[in-house]
Design a protein around this motif. Sequence first.
Motif, short mmCIF file in Angstrom:
data_model
loop_
_atom_site.label_atom_id
_atom_site.label_comp_id
_atom_site.label_asym_id
_atom_site.label_seq_id
_atom_site.Cartn_x
_atom_site.Cartn_y
_atom_site.Cartn_z
N ALA A 28 0.83 -1.20 0.00
CA ALA A 28 0.00 0.00 0.00
C ALA A 28 0.86 1.25 0.00
N THR A 29 0.35 2.29 -0.61
CA THR A 29 1.14 3.49 -0.77
C THR A 29 0.80 4.52 0.30
N TRP A 44 2.85 -0.77 4.18
CA TRP A 44 1.97 -1.10 3.07
C TRP A 44 1.34 -2.45 3.36
N GLY A 46 -1.64 -5.41 1.44
CA GLY A 46 -2.53 -5.71 0.33
C GLY A 46 -2.38 -7.16 -0.10
N GLY A 151 -3.52 2.24 -6.36
CA GLY A 151 -3.25 1.06 -5.55
C GLY A 151 -2.90 -0.18 -6.34
N TRP A 170 -3.46 -2.80 -3.41
CA TRP A 170 -3.62 -2.32 -2.05
C TRP A 170 -4.59 -1.17 -2.03
N GLN A 171 -4.99 -0.79 -0.85
CA GLN A 171 -5.87 0.36 -0.65
C GLN A 171 -5.01 1.61 -0.51
N PRO A 172 -5.04 2.51 -1.50
CA PRO A 172 -4.18 3.71 -1.42
C PRO A 172 -4.64 4.67 -0.34
#
Length: 172
Positions: A28-29, A44, A46, A151, A170-172
Amino acid sequence: MSLALLSPRARWRGVVAAVAVALLAGCATPPPPAPSKPSAASHWSGRLALSLATDPPQHWSAGFELSGTPAQGELRLSTPLGQTLATIRWDGSGAWVERRDTDPRPYDGLDALTADLIGTPVPVTALFAWLRGVPHEAPGWQVDLSQQPTGRLRLRRSDPPPAADLRLIWQP
C-alpha cells in the motif's frame, strides 16, 4: 494455485519466492515522505500475485504487509484467511526468514536472502521508491507505475532468468 493445495516442500518454495519478489514490490502506498525525512519508515498492506517462468511455470498469491525502510523492516506473507505463511526481517546486522513451524533462517543481508530464494538480489531501495510512485532504475527490472496512485503496481524481471511477473493491489 492456492498455496494450501501444494505439498509442504512446494508450498515453502512458493512462499520463499513470493517473499523475495514481494520485497521488490511492496503493497500500500503511504503519502510521500517530507523532503527532510527521505528515509522515514512506511507501511503497506494488500495482496500480491507472483508468476515465475520456470518449467513448469509457477504461480502464487498471498496477502502481505511490508513495513520499515530499505535499511530495516519486516515483510509478512499470509493466506487468504490471514494465517502467517512466512516473515522476513532485516536490519544492519542481516536478514532472517521465518515460517511458523521453524526457527528463523539467517542471511548476511537482503541481497543474500533474495538471491538464495529467487536466484537474484532484489533491489530493495528501488522497491520502496516504487511503492511511493517514484521511478528508480534497477537492472533487469521494469516497473509500471501508471496505476500506482490507484493502488496497483506491476513489476517484471526479465534478466536473470527465470522471468518474474509480480502484481500488487492495495488500498491507497
